[in-house]
Enzyme design. Structure first.
Site, PDB file in Angstrom:
ATOM      1  N   ALA A  63       0.864  -1.178   0.000  1.00 27.00           N
ATOM      2  CA  ALA A  63       0.000   0.000   0.000  1.00 27.00           C
ATOM      3  C   ALA A  63       0.901   1.229   0.000  1.00 27.00           C
ATOM      4  O   ALA A  63       2.073   1.144   0.360  1.00 27.00           O
ATOM      5  CB  ALA A  63      -0.867  -0.020   1.258  1.00 27.00           C
ATOM      6  N   GLU A 105      -0.429  -9.306  -1.470  1.00 23.57           N
ATOM      7  CA  GLU A 105      -1.858  -9.621  -1.305  1.00 23.57           C
ATOM      8  C   GLU A 105      -2.586  -9.597  -2.657  1.00 23.57           C
ATOM      9  O   GLU A 105      -3.485 -10.405  -2.893  1.00 23.57           O
ATOM     10  CB  GLU A 105      -2.494  -8.658  -0.302  1.00 23.57           C
ATOM     11  CG  GLU A 105      -1.992  -8.949   1.126  1.00 23.57           C
ATOM     12  CD  GLU A 105      -2.476  -7.935   2.138  1.00 23.57           C
ATOM     13  OE1 GLU A 105      -2.113  -6.750   1.997  1.00 23.57           O
ATOM     14  OE2 GLU A 105      -3.219  -8.318   3.052  1.00 23.57           O
ATOM     15  N   GLU A 125       4.189  -5.749   6.996  1.00 22.06           N
ATOM     16  CA  GLU A 125       3.326  -4.785   7.680  1.00 22.06           C
ATOM     17  C   GLU A 125       3.675  -4.625   9.153  1.00 22.06           C
ATOM     18  O   GLU A 125       3.608  -3.532   9.709  1.00 22.06           O
ATOM     19  CB  GLU A 125       1.858  -5.209   7.540  1.00 22.06           C
ATOM     20  CG  GLU A 125       1.262  -4.956   6.160  1.00 22.06           C
ATOM     21  CD  GLU A 125       1.491  -6.095   5.176  1.00 22.06           C
ATOM     22  OE1 GLU A 125       2.346  -6.964   5.442  1.00 22.06           O
ATOM     23  OE2 GLU A 125       0.795  -6.112   4.136  1.00 22.06           O
TER      24      GLU A 125
END
Ligand code: 3H9
Length: 700
Positions: A63, A105, A125
């Site tokens: 992200a 992902e 993460e």
């Protein structure tokens, strides 16, 4: 900005190429476009299968971290992953570079995965204080089982393509050109689906759940190992992976989403994000924008002690030719032995192969004559911290180095400008302050002298980066950034020691704050004699009005130099490295308090932590005000990487903004009134308050 996602149909296969340099982070605009491209492929009659790949150096690394903390923008990454997985036409994901976090992902949401042999795959993460939030906790264990999934998510370390294949995370490693193989495979899969097969969806996979007992055992082990964890994300990762076995996929996803949002909003995650960006910000210094680094291929290291040997080892690992100088054969042999030991340990731990070590050692030239440095591009002196010794080495370097070669010193306190002035080329002099052990510690303070040439500073930064270090720019002062703050930290701890706290209470409070060791444990480890010698040297120039605590001197006078003499603030029985509290030390401190007429008072752990933090912040603000550090973030990086400041607290300057400059200033001012000048608020804090700004506004 790249084109985000391009669409091309090749032999019935839609090739979606993610293109968002430098690292293909999955920002909102990219997510939107990828969503549309998937829909287009689904509706495109000329298409029977889809390949998702990436342009540039890597598959998406996750992200876009810059979006965290801002209002979420649709489509969210989990929605995008669900859309990819729901596709009716098979989706093959082609992975090169590093597929990390949300990038992996996306790959797991695809139906089949093929990777370059050099690819690496990870879920980092946790290092940002969060957990995979786009289905990673649910899809990964369905493919790999609990243990490999938890290992990836709790360590944050990526796995190689080979390992990914072994644990079932990917299906194939490309033998030839990745995209071509992916397209050919997608075509086959498309035909199979047209003939009635369904795409294989990760949510429906059971291979990783096949042995529920082993699965639950892995969960129980990790949960036990995490007892007492200070971070919110790791226990939630374990809970979510457990849910992957026990509850339906959609329920697991909902649980993951809730845990993700809770962790994302935590103080710890904000601090870890700050640390991530701060470590990248420090690389941006004005000199690098203005000057070209000089070429460094051959490097000299003078001094083969612990520091010199460590520096030589990292330089060899980075592919440099290293000439190592010692004053005589015996010292040189000892230095070589140190380097060999470091290499042996690297092999043992699987960090280097024996043939790599042999190749590195072939680039090492051990000598006892400084004349051998005539050809090097840069020489680092790493002799012991004594001004006369360092000056003598510098005089020698000045004599033998070719014009344009750089003279670097590894001093941790000495005045670089004075050292430079003693050479005929002060513009070629710079400080490269490595931390011990140099082959492990990431931090290098690049100490820029008043006359250092900009190209020399740029070279030092480029070299440090090449060595895999994080360089931070510091100006010249006693102790630069880190040791100056350390001095303030030690001082405030000593004041509390004299006023009533025991070294054991202070250490315990700072461990509780998050440091691995308290200040007195560190002092015992480093040896009390070095600081003692320094204090004696500085005694003449000390302001007599300044509060001076003698306890460390008294310990040294009693022959207690720390771990190496079996006694310091702690007692070390039978060569043990774990110190035990020592009543003799408490008695010595008591006697000193009595002698000074001090009535001891109790200190709570919170007060100890607060005072230590305030002293560090105030000194940091002084350092900033004097221009010794470029930005508050630079100070944080020094403290995080060089001094064990807990990463999940972000660093002292980050903490200062969290406390708020107004209450912080008020407390410092009160202490200054009641306890003296040590606490006088740094002028910079007052300036910021007057302008209504925070420290972070200075990070740019
Ligand atoms: C996530 O994915 C959450 C999901 O599970 C769920 C969401 C719902 N975003 O490090 P470099 C920038 S969490 C934005 O110098 P390298 C970086 O700031 C994410 N920017 O290069 C720098 O910018 P600048 C999980 C990012 O080759 C430039 O890219 N992923 C991001 O030494 C180059 O970076 C991670 O935690 C990002 N995600 O190392 C991976 N990543 O040039 C974090 C990098 O302006 N990233 N940038 O200073 C890394 O570990 C390293 O950057 C990487 C490359 C190994 C990829």
């Amino acid at each position: 900005m790249g084109k985000l996602v391009t669409y091309e149909v090749r032999e019935g296969v839609a090739v979606l190429t993610i293109d968002n340099p430098p690292v293909n982070a999955l920002g909102a605009a990219l997510r939107r476009k990828l969503m549309r491209r998937i829909a287009r492929a689904e509706g495109d009659e000329a298409v029977r299968a889809t390949v998702i790949r990436a342009a540039g150096r890597t598959f998406p690394v996750g992200a876009d971290v810059r979006e965290f903390g801002q209002p979420p923008k649709a489509p969210l990454l989990p929605e995008l992953c669900d859309r990819i997985e729901a596709a009716q036409k098979p989706v093959v994901v082609a992975i090169h570079g590093t597929a990390l976090g949300g990038g992996l992902e996306i790959a797991l949401a695809g139906h089949y995965r093929i990777a370059d042999s050099g690819a690496r795959l990870g879920l980092p993460e946790v290092l940002l204080g969060i957990l995979p939030g786009a289905g990673g906790t649910q899809r990964t264990p369905r493919l790999t089982g609990a243990d490999p999934a938890l290992e990836m998510m709790l360590s944050g370390r990526p796995v190689s393509a080979q390992r990914a294949l072994e644990i079932g995370l990917i299906d194939r490693i490309a033998e030839g050109e990745l995209t071509e193989e992916a397209i050919a495979w997608a075509r086959e899969l498309g035909e199979a689906v047209e003939a009635g097969a369904t795409p294989r969806r990760s949510r429906d996979q059971r291979a990783g759940l096949a042995d529920p007992d082993a699965y639950l055992r892995a969960i129980a082990e990790r949960r036990k190992a995490l007892q007492g964890s200070r971070l919110p994300a790791p226990p939630r990762i374990v809970d979510c992976v457990e849910a992957a076995l026990l509850v339906p996929f959609e329920t697991g996803l909902a649980m993951e989403r809730a845990a993700f949002e809770e962790c994302l909003a935590s103080d710890e995650a904000a601090a870890l994000r700050h640390a991530f960006f701060a470590e990248r910000l420090v690389a941006k210094v004005p000199e690098l924008a203005r000057a070209e680094p000089r070429e460094v291929a051959r490097l000299g290291v003078v001094g083969a002690g612990l520091m010199g040997a460590g520096i030589a080892t990292v330089c060899l690992a980075a592919g440099l030719e290293v000439t190592l100088v010692e004053r005589d054969e015996a010292a040189l042999a000892a230095g070589l032995e140190r380097i060999e030991k470091l290499h042996a340990r690297a092999v043992e731990k699987g960090r280097a192969r024996p043939e790599q070590v042999a190749e590195r050692m072939a680039r090492l030239r051990p000598v006892t004559d400084m004349e051998a440095l005539g050809e090097v591009d840069l020489a680092i002196e790493a002799v012991f911290e004594d001004e006369q010794a360092k000056r003598a080495v510098f005089a020698g370097l000045d004599r033998v180095l070719r014009p344009g070669a750089i003279l670097a010193t590894n001093t941790s306190y000495l005045d670089i400008d004075a050292l430079a002035a003693a050479t005929s080329r002060p513009e070629d002099v710079i400080g490269l302050h490595f931390f011990s052990p140099a082959h492990v510690m990431k931090l290098v303070e690049v100490v820029v002298g008043a006359r250092s040439d900009e190209a020399v500073t740029a070279t030092a930064f480029a070299l440090a980066r090449r060595l895999g270090k994080v360089p931070v720019r510091a100006g010249v002062c006693d102790g630069f950034i880190g040791n100056r703050i350390l001095t303030a930290y030690r001082q405030v701890a000593d004041f509390m020691l004299e006023d009533g706290a025991s070294p054991y209470e202070i250490d315990a409070a700072m461990r509780d704050y998050g440091f691995a060791l308290g200040p007195y444990q560190v002092a015992d480890m480093a040896g009390l004699d070095i600081a003692w010698a320094r204090r004696k040297r500085l005694a003449a120039s000390r302001d007599p009005a300044e509060r001076y605590v003698r306890i460390a001197d008294l310990l040294c006078e009693a022959g207690r130099f720390g771990q190496k003499t079996g006694a310091g603030y702690y007692r070390y029985e039978g060569g043990s490295r774990h110190g035990a509290p020592d009543p003799e030390v408490l008695a010595l401190i008591d006697a000193e308090r009595a002698e000074r007429g001090i009535r001891p008072r109790p200190f709570s752990p919170e007060e100890i932590q607060r005072r230590c933090l305030e002293a560090m912040i105030n000194e940091g603000a002084r350092i900033l005000g004097e221009g010794i550090a470029l930005r508050p973030a630079d100070i944080d990086v020094v403290m995080l990487l060089g001094y064990g400041f807990p990463r999940w607290r972000g660093g002292p300057m980050f903490e200062a903004d969290r406390i708020g400059l107004l209450p912080l200033h008020a407390e410092l001012a009160r202490r200054a009134r009641e306890e003296g000048d040590f606490w006088r608020p740094a002028p910079l804090l007052e300036e910021l308050l007057a302008d209504g700004r925070r420290l972070r506004d200075l990070n740019g």
